[in-house]
Design a protein around this motif. Structure first.
Motif, PDB file in Angstrom:
ATOM      1  N   ASP A 122     -13.338  16.921  -0.197  1.00  0.00           N
ATOM      2  CA  ASP A 122     -13.042  17.759   0.628  1.00  0.00           C
ATOM      3  C   ASP A 122     -12.181  17.138   1.771  1.00  0.00           C
ATOM      4  OD1 ASP A 122     -14.054  20.262   0.422  1.00  0.00           O
ATOM      5  OD2 ASP A 122     -16.155  19.437   1.492  1.00  0.00           O
ATOM      6  N   TRP A 123     -10.526  17.100   2.098  1.00  0.00           N
ATOM      7  CA  TRP A 123      -9.820  16.371   2.620  1.00  0.00           C
ATOM      8  C   TRP A 123      -9.309  16.686   4.469  1.00  0.00           C
ATOM      9  CZ3 TRP A 123      -6.454  12.859   2.397  1.00  0.00           C
ATOM     10  CH2 TRP A 123      -5.411  12.364   3.506  1.00  0.00           C
ATOM     11  N   TYR A 124      -9.826  16.042   4.889  1.00  0.00           N
ATOM     12  CA  TYR A 124      -9.425  16.148   6.820  1.00  0.00           C
ATOM     13  C   TYR A 124      -8.434  15.189   7.191  1.00  0.00           C
ATOM     14  CZ  TYR A 124     -14.724  17.036   5.948  1.00  0.00           C
ATOM     15  OH  TYR A 124     -15.825  17.110   5.995  1.00  0.00           O
ATOM     16  N   GLU A 125      -7.711  15.573   7.446  1.00  0.00           N
ATOM     17  CA  GLU A 125      -6.561  15.685   8.084  1.00  0.00           C
ATOM     18  C   GLU A 125      -6.325  14.249   9.693  1.00  0.00           C
ATOM     19  OE1 GLU A 125      -2.042  15.087   7.307  1.00  0.00           O
ATOM     20  OE2 GLU A 125      -3.462  16.541   6.319  1.00  0.00           O
ATOM     21  N   GLY A 126      -5.427  13.044   9.242  1.00  0.00           N
ATOM     22  CA  GLY A 126      -5.984  12.700  10.754  1.00  0.00           C
ATOM     23  C   GLY A 126      -6.215  11.331  10.440  1.00  0.00           C
ATOM     24  N   GLU A 127      -5.999  10.568  11.692  1.00  0.00           N
ATOM     25  CA  GLU A 127      -6.455   8.530  11.998  1.00  0.00           C
ATOM     26  C   GLU A 127      -8.488   8.976  11.972  1.00  0.00           C
ATOM     27  OE1 GLU A 127      -5.292   7.278  15.406  1.00  0.00           O
ATOM     28  OE2 GLU A 127      -2.627   7.841  14.732  1.00  0.00           O
ATOM     29  N   PHE A 128      -8.680   7.858  11.380  1.00  0.00           N
ATOM     30  CA  PHE A 128      -9.687   7.794  11.776  1.00  0.00           C
ATOM     31  C   PHE A 128     -10.634   5.987  11.172  1.00  0.00           C
ATOM     32  CE2 PHE A 128      -7.996   7.282   6.664  1.00  0.00           C
ATOM     33  CZ  PHE A 128      -8.700   6.216   6.458  1.00  0.00           C
ATOM     34  N   ASN A 129     -11.004   6.326  11.500  1.00  0.00           N
ATOM     35  CA  ASN A 129     -12.044   4.429  12.058  1.00  0.00           C
ATOM     36  C   ASN A 129     -12.832   4.077  11.291  1.00  0.00           C
ATOM     37  OD1 ASN A 129     -12.574   2.224  12.679  1.00  0.00           O
ATOM     38  ND2 ASN A 129     -12.885   2.735  15.601  1.00  0.00           N
ATOM     39  N   HIS A 168      -6.047  -2.899   8.825  1.00  0.00           N
ATOM     40  CA  HIS A 168      -4.411  -2.177   9.836  1.00  0.00           C
ATOM     41  C   HIS A 168      -4.257  -1.459   8.198  1.00  0.00           C
ATOM     42  CE1 HIS A 168      -3.759  -6.120   8.464  1.00  0.00           C
ATOM     43  NE2 HIS A 168      -2.959  -5.392   7.959  1.00  0.00           N
ATOM     44  N   GLY A 169      -4.519  -1.746   6.921  1.00  0.00           N
ATOM     45  CA  GLY A 169      -3.848  -1.077   6.160  1.00  0.00           C
ATOM     46  C   GLY A 169      -4.478   0.302   5.860  1.00  0.00           C
ATOM     47  N   TYR A 170      -5.382   0.935   6.623  1.00  0.00           N
ATOM     48  CA  TYR A 170      -5.626   2.196   7.052  1.00  0.00           C
ATOM     49  C   TYR A 170      -5.178   2.767   7.716  1.00  0.00           C
ATOM     50  CZ  TYR A 170      -8.773   1.375   3.269  1.00  0.00           C
ATOM     51  OH  TYR A 170      -9.012   1.119   1.750  1.00  0.00           O
ATOM     52  N   ASP A 171      -4.259   2.109   9.258  1.00  0.00           N
ATOM     53  CA  ASP A 171      -3.804   2.456   9.975  1.00  0.00           C
ATOM     54  C   ASP A 171      -2.660   3.475   9.818  1.00  0.00           C
ATOM     55  OD1 ASP A 171      -5.193   1.001  11.142  1.00  0.00           O
ATOM     56  OD2 ASP A 171      -2.977  -0.377  12.313  1.00  0.00           O
ATOM     57  N   LYS A 172      -1.823   3.435   8.347  1.00  0.00           N
ATOM     58  CA  LYS A 172      -0.515   4.549   7.903  1.00  0.00           C
ATOM     59  C   LYS A 172      -2.177   5.523   7.414  1.00  0.00           C
ATOM     60  CE  LYS A 172       2.772   1.183   8.513  1.00  0.00           C
ATOM     61  NZ  LYS A 172       3.825   0.581   7.879  1.00  0.00           N
ATOM     62  N   CYS A 173      -2.437   5.994   7.007  1.00  0.00           N
ATOM     63  CA  CYS A 173      -3.521   6.647   6.584  1.00  0.00           C
ATOM     64  C   CYS A 173      -3.569   7.799   7.061  1.00  0.00           C
ATOM     65  CB  CYS A 173      -5.038   6.625   5.726  1.00  0.00           C
ATOM     66  SG  CYS A 173      -5.533   4.887   4.501  1.00  0.00           S
ATOM     67  N   GLU A 174      -3.453   9.344   6.322  1.00  0.00           N
ATOM     68  CA  GLU A 174      -2.782  10.466   6.750  1.00  0.00           C
ATOM     69  C   GLU A 174      -3.844  11.179   6.857  1.00  0.00           C
ATOM     70  OE1 GLU A 174       0.190  11.938   3.544  1.00  0.00           O
ATOM     71  OE2 GLU A 174       1.647  11.399   4.228  1.00  0.00           O
ATOM     72  N   ILE A 216       1.063  -1.489   0.219  1.00  0.00           N
ATOM     73  CA  ILE A 216       0.038  -0.031  -0.326  1.00  0.00           C
ATOM     74  C   ILE A 216       0.719   1.077   0.162  1.00  0.00           C
ATOM     75  CG2 ILE A 216      -1.928   1.049   1.650  1.00  0.00           C
ATOM     76  CD1 ILE A 216      -2.801  -1.602   2.811  1.00  0.00           C
ATOM     77  N   GLU A 217       0.468   2.147  -0.648  1.00  0.00           N
ATOM     78  CA  GLU A 217       1.295   3.409  -0.613  1.00  0.00           C
ATOM     79  C   GLU A 217       0.568   4.570  -0.260  1.00  0.00           C
ATOM     80  OE1 GLU A 217       3.246   4.376  -4.368  1.00  0.00           O
ATOM     81  OE2 GLU A 217       3.642   2.289  -5.228  1.00  0.00           O
ATOM     82  N   TYR A 218       1.086   4.819   0.522  1.00  0.00           N
ATOM     83  CA  TYR A 218       0.024   5.890   1.666  1.00  0.00           C
ATOM     84  C   TYR A 218       0.752   7.662   1.454  1.00  0.00           C
ATOM     85  CZ  TYR A 218      -0.850   2.064   4.470  1.00  0.00           C
ATOM     86  OH  TYR A 218      -1.244   1.049   4.988  1.00  0.00           O
ATOM     87  N   GLY A 219       0.173   8.906   0.791  1.00  0.00           N
ATOM     88  CA  GLY A 219       0.434   9.753   0.494  1.00  0.00           C
ATOM     89  C   GLY A 219      -0.788  10.547   0.104  1.00  0.00           C
ATOM     90  N   ARG A 220      -0.711  11.707   0.898  1.00  0.00           N
ATOM     91  CA  ARG A 220      -2.375  12.428   0.048  1.00  0.00           C
ATOM     92  C   ARG A 220      -2.128  12.798  -1.042  1.00  0.00           C
ATOM     93  NH1 ARG A 220      -4.146  18.264   1.969  1.00  0.00           N
ATOM     94  NH2 ARG A 220      -5.820  18.343   0.279  1.00  0.00           N
TER      95      ARG A 220
END
Length: 93
Positions: free
Chosen positions: A69-76, A55-61, A5-9
């Protein structure tokens, strides 16, 4: 499937986001995982799934909403699905 998985907005284009939200709406899905490959900058869907490894979403920004619209930070995302089900079955007052 690969787990690579590549992370980064900045790695996801608005075109890809728009396509993703359109597909989710057409499928009437509140949970959708879409895999893409790119050729000459154009996104092509390789897989659509109703499930994902959380757990693939744990490192999302952060995340986008359907208005892009972009929302910075962790989410569940799993918590969102549970809340959505509870809201549907909760008696209306």
């Amino acid at each position: 499937g690969s787990g690579e998985i590549e992370y980064g907005r900045g790695l996801i284009s608005n075109k890809t986001l728009e396509i993703s939200f359109q597909i989710a709406e057409l499928l009437k899905s509140n949970c959708l995982a879409i895999d893409y490959i790119y050729e000459n900058g154009n996104p092509f869907i390789t897989e659509i799934s109703y499930g994902f490894v959380s757990h693939g979403y744990d490192k999302c920004e952060g995340y986008w909403d359907k208005h892009l619209d972009w929302y910075e930070g962790e989410f569940n995302p799993c918590g969102w699905m549970v809340n959505g089900i509870v809201e549907k079955i909760r008696p209306k007052k």
